[in-house]
Design an enzyme around this catalytic site. Structure first.
Site, short mmCIF file in Angstrom:
data_model
loop_
_atom_site.label_atom_id
_atom_site.label_comp_id
_atom_site.label_asym_id
_atom_site.label_seq_id
_atom_site.Cartn_x
_atom_site.Cartn_y
_atom_site.Cartn_z
N ASP A 132 0.85 -1.19 0.00
CA ASP A 132 0.00 0.00 0.00
C ASP A 132 0.89 1.24 0.00
O ASP A 132 1.96 1.24 -0.60
CB ASP A 132 -0.93 -0.04 1.22
CG ASP A 132 -2.28 0.60 0.95
OD1 ASP A 132 -2.31 1.83 0.70
OD2 ASP A 132 -3.31 -0.09 1.00
N HIS A 205 -3.83 5.97 3.53
CA HIS A 205 -4.48 4.76 3.02
C HIS A 205 -3.82 3.49 3.56
O HIS A 205 -4.49 2.56 4.02
CB HIS A 205 -4.45 4.79 1.49
CG HIS A 205 -5.31 3.77 0.81
ND1 HIS A 205 -4.89 2.48 0.58
CD2 HIS A 205 -6.55 3.86 0.28
CE1 HIS A 205 -5.85 1.81 -0.06
NE2 HIS A 205 -6.87 2.63 -0.25
N SER A 535 -11.15 -0.94 -0.84
CA SER A 535 -9.85 -0.88 -0.14
C SER A 535 -10.01 -1.21 1.33
O SER A 535 -9.07 -1.70 1.97
CB SER A 535 -9.25 0.52 -0.26
OG SER A 535 -8.54 0.69 -1.46
#
Length: 756
Positions: A132, A205, A535
């Site tokens: 990520d 994220h 996600s």
């Protein structure tokens, strides 16, 4: 005095731009078995092959696990010449992938059934690798209090880089690496004033996904008081290893492959990738290629399905050796109310924190009426006229640009609040955001009603009220409108997504380098954030897979996925089918796959559909892959037997996707046969089959109708015959279900039947 930029800086930038325009990154797959005897190391052979077509090219990465080969920068002519060299299997251009951007444990039943999961140290031996945007190591979700020594199997490291030292890792966050060579080769050196050239997460994220999967228990977590409570990942005792492969400009396949290559070397048990790219054949898809190698090493790979729903054929990551995860909602909401001057009130959602609107009604305007732009209704940057916006609440349409950016645009133009309305693409799906100004999101129907008021009342007014957090929302879950849908555009006979998990308004750890909206102008800093996307659903399944791995260390990745799929539920407790929020109607297997994950049932599934590398190789033969294509994917010489009849329908998958051809000019069969084998992972017993279907246009029969298992690991096979009783129009879909039960366990498989 005007500041002058030195010519050397301009010249260097210009030269890089010219070179970048001519060259691009390619991934070169080599047939390692064909290495000439004069080379004693495969990297020397790779380098020699590269130098034969380019004197200046350098290898960015050499790969040993995910592929045999390397990545490099070449001109199209050099790439073409490389393909003709001895031992070269393929030369593919790099692809860019994109990210698919505390109540969850309780919603999934983990808190109430904690005693059912192993309490031994086995939970701390499982390692979840997350590819990520990196990690924010100071997050309390990476607290290692109570953790024992790092597992002896671990072979990774904590890489030093910008704002990151070895001391940033601990017994929870046991590894952190970063991969930027592919990114820099394409877009130039990383601007370290904007992002850290290290595993540090400047985006948020990566911290969110890794803490969703395996964050430690943190009490008192919330976002501005919303969703207050105890935050914990799905596998809070598992270890985390971070692989930063995504940067401001995207995630490049050469870096993704390098990250997966190292993760395999490092001995992770689960790999979580909340990213995706365009659809391409498996032997050209870097994530599919890397996942195949991981699968062979016993590593489960969980990927997000994508956020391109509710359109059909919108899935990413559909290889059958990948667990593909769609998104559903929780039973938690963050209500906000829009009150209009005509006395009507409408419900929406918001995570706004700050000074509320004045206790009076304010003028409300439609963005399309206060803009000179053709798409002014979308509240794009610079599209609103300040003189017409100042002091007003603005109604904006959802779509194209980020939801939070619309609020920022309204605020910049002098607006005091925003109502964000869905359009047909999102229907009644409500996603909450931590807007920079008082704002509420409302569904399409409500939005149309508010617009009617705006357009017909000479002096429309409104205000917005915020109600905090509410739990017990029904129905829940529902399939999120953004969650990508089947059918599978690469292999229609493999049903995807595999299942859904919570992916809407999820609270998890966040980076303090960026505000909760991710906007540059957002100066707020938080330890936890609430965001949505597949996600978010992907790491839920990654963490649950880690839990199952700790309970059943002998299970293969396919067995773990099977347990999660065959125990997933497709109906609420009242018997009604899980809804699709985009239509308000029951969802189908093309929306939810096998159903919504149920980890407590998955712990003891009774039977599993197991698969190994040879099964997938036979599957590739059924797709008529050439030996070269199989070698590119599987890194070995493998030839499909001319004496064997291969069938995609024989892949031992936990779901069924059947395709019939329509009558017009068709030579397709009206009878399709699937073969499956079940492995007993529970007590001895006899399972009987039950079949359900939404239509009598296809007859479904199973033989035998009963399977008896005498001991653990006992295997029994059965055949399913799908017989079309009548031809249907193209694009017609029929759904059903096949279940095996011994009275205690229910081993369920979804069925999707399509006419093409």
């Amino acid at each position: 005095m005007e500041k002058r930029i030195p010519f050397s800086v301009i010249g260097a930038a210009l030269l890089f731009a010219l070179a970048a325009a001519e060259k691009r990154t390619y991934i070169v797959h080599m047939a390692k078995s064909e290495m000439p005897p004069e080379f004693d190391d495969h990297t020397h052979w790779y380098d020699s092959s590269l130098k034969s077509v380019s004197n200046s090219a350098q290898m960015l990465y050499t790969y040993t696990n995910v592929v045999h080969g390397f990545s490099t920068r070449l001109t199209p002519e050099e790439a073409q010449a490389m393909e003709t060299r001895p031992g070269i299997l393929s030369v593919f251009p790099e692809l860019k992938y994109e990210l698919h951007t505390t109540r969850t444990p309780s919603f999934l039943g983990l808190d109430q059934n904690a005693a059912m999961f192993p309490q031994s140290d086995s939970r701390s031996e499982v390692i979840v690798g997350v590819l990520d945007t990196g990690v924010w190591p100071e997050s309390p979700s990476f607290d290692d209090t109570g953790f024992g020594p790092v597992p002896s199997s671990w072979r990774g490291e904590c890489e030093i880089g910008t704002n990151f030292t070895k001391s940033n890792c601990n017994r929870k966050l046991i590894g952190a690496r970063y991969f930027a060579k592919g990114y820099e080769a394409t877009l130039g050196p990383i601007d370290e004033s904007k992002e850290s050239k290290s595993a540090r997460d400047d985006d948020g994220h990566g911290t969110h996904t890794s803490t969703t999967a395996a964050g430690s228990v943190v009490s008192g977590a919330s976002l501005f008081g919303y969703a207050a409570g105890t935050a914990r990942g799905m596998a809070p005792r598992a270890r985390v290893a971070a692989y930063k492969v995504c940067w401001v400009g995207g995630c490049f396949s050469s870096d993704i492959l390098a990250g997966m290559d190292k993760a395999i070397d490092d001995s992770v048990n689960v790999l979580s990738l909340s990213l995706g790219g365009g659809m391409s054949d498996y032997y050209r898809d870097s994530v599919a290629i890397g996942a195949f190698a991981a699968m062979e090493k016993g590593i489960l790979v969980s990927c997000s399905a994508g956020n391109a729903g509710p359109s059909a054929y919108s899935l990413s990551n559909v290889a059958p050796w990948i667990t593909t995860v769609g998104a559903g909602t929780l039973d938690r909401d963050f209500p906000a109310f829009v009150s209009l001057g005509n006395g009507k009130n409408f419900s929406g959602v918001s995570l706004f924190e700050g000074d509320a609107l004045p206790g009076k009604l304010l003028p409300i305007v439609y963005a399309g009426n206060v803009s000179n732009a053709t798409s002014g209704n979308l509240c794009m940057t610079g599209s609103l006229i300040p003189e017409k916006v100042r002091g007003n609440i603005v109604l904006c349409d959802r779509g194209v640009n980020p939801r939070v950016q619309k609020g920022s645009v309204v605020k910049a133009a002098g607006g005091v609040g925003m109502v964000l309305t869905n359009t047909a693409a999102n229907g009644e799906e409500l996603v909450a955001d931590a807007h920079l100004l008082p704002a509420a999101a409302v569904g399409e129907t409500t939005g149309e009603t508010i617009k009617h008021y705006l357009f017909t009342d000479p002096n429309p007014t409104a205000t917005i009220l915020f109600e905090g957090t509410k739990v017990g929302i029904e129905p829940s879950p529902v399939v999120a409108a953004f969650s990508s849908r089947g059918p599978n555009s690469i292999t229609g006979e493999i049903l995807k997504p595999d299942l859904i998990a919570p992916g809407v308004n999820i609270l998890a750890g966040w980076s303090r380098a960026v505000g909760p909206t991710g906007l540059t102008e957002d100066g707020r800093r938080v330890g936890f954030n609430i965001i949505s996307g597949t996600s978010m659903s992907c790491p839920h399944v990654s963490g649950l897979a880690a839990l199952l791995k700790s309970a059943h260390p002998e299970w293969s990745p396919a067995a773990i996925r099977s347990a999660l799929m065959t125990t997933a539920y497709t109906a609420y407790k009242n018997g009604k089918l899980i809804q699709d929020v985009s239509t308000g109607k029951p969802s189908t297997p093309f929306d939810h796959g096998a159903g919504h994950v149920d980890p407590v049932s998955a712990l003891n599934p009774g039977l599993v559909y197991d698969l190994g590398a040879d099964d997938y190789l036979n599957f590739l033969c059924a797709l008529n892959y050439t030996s070269t294509q199989i070698n590119s994917l599987a890194r070995r010489n493998f030839s499909c037997s001319g004496n064997k009849a291969y069938s995609v329908n024989d892949l031992n998958y936990p779901s069924f996707a059947v395709t019939f051809q329509t009558e017009d000019g068709s030579t397709g069969s009206s009878v399709v046969k699937h073969t499956r084998t079940l492995t007993n992972v529970g007590p001895a017993g006899t399972y009987k089959v039950s079949i359900s279907s939404s239509s009598d246009s296809v007859k479904i029969s199973v033989n035998p109708e009963s399977l008896s298992f005498s001991e653990a690991n006992d295997k029994k096979s059965y055949v399913v015959i799908f017989s079309a009783t009548s031809s249907m129009a193209s694009s017609t879909n029929v759904f059903g279900r096949i279940e095996w039960s011994d009275g205690k366990h229910v081993v369920g498989s979804p069925v999707a039947i399509s006419w093409m």
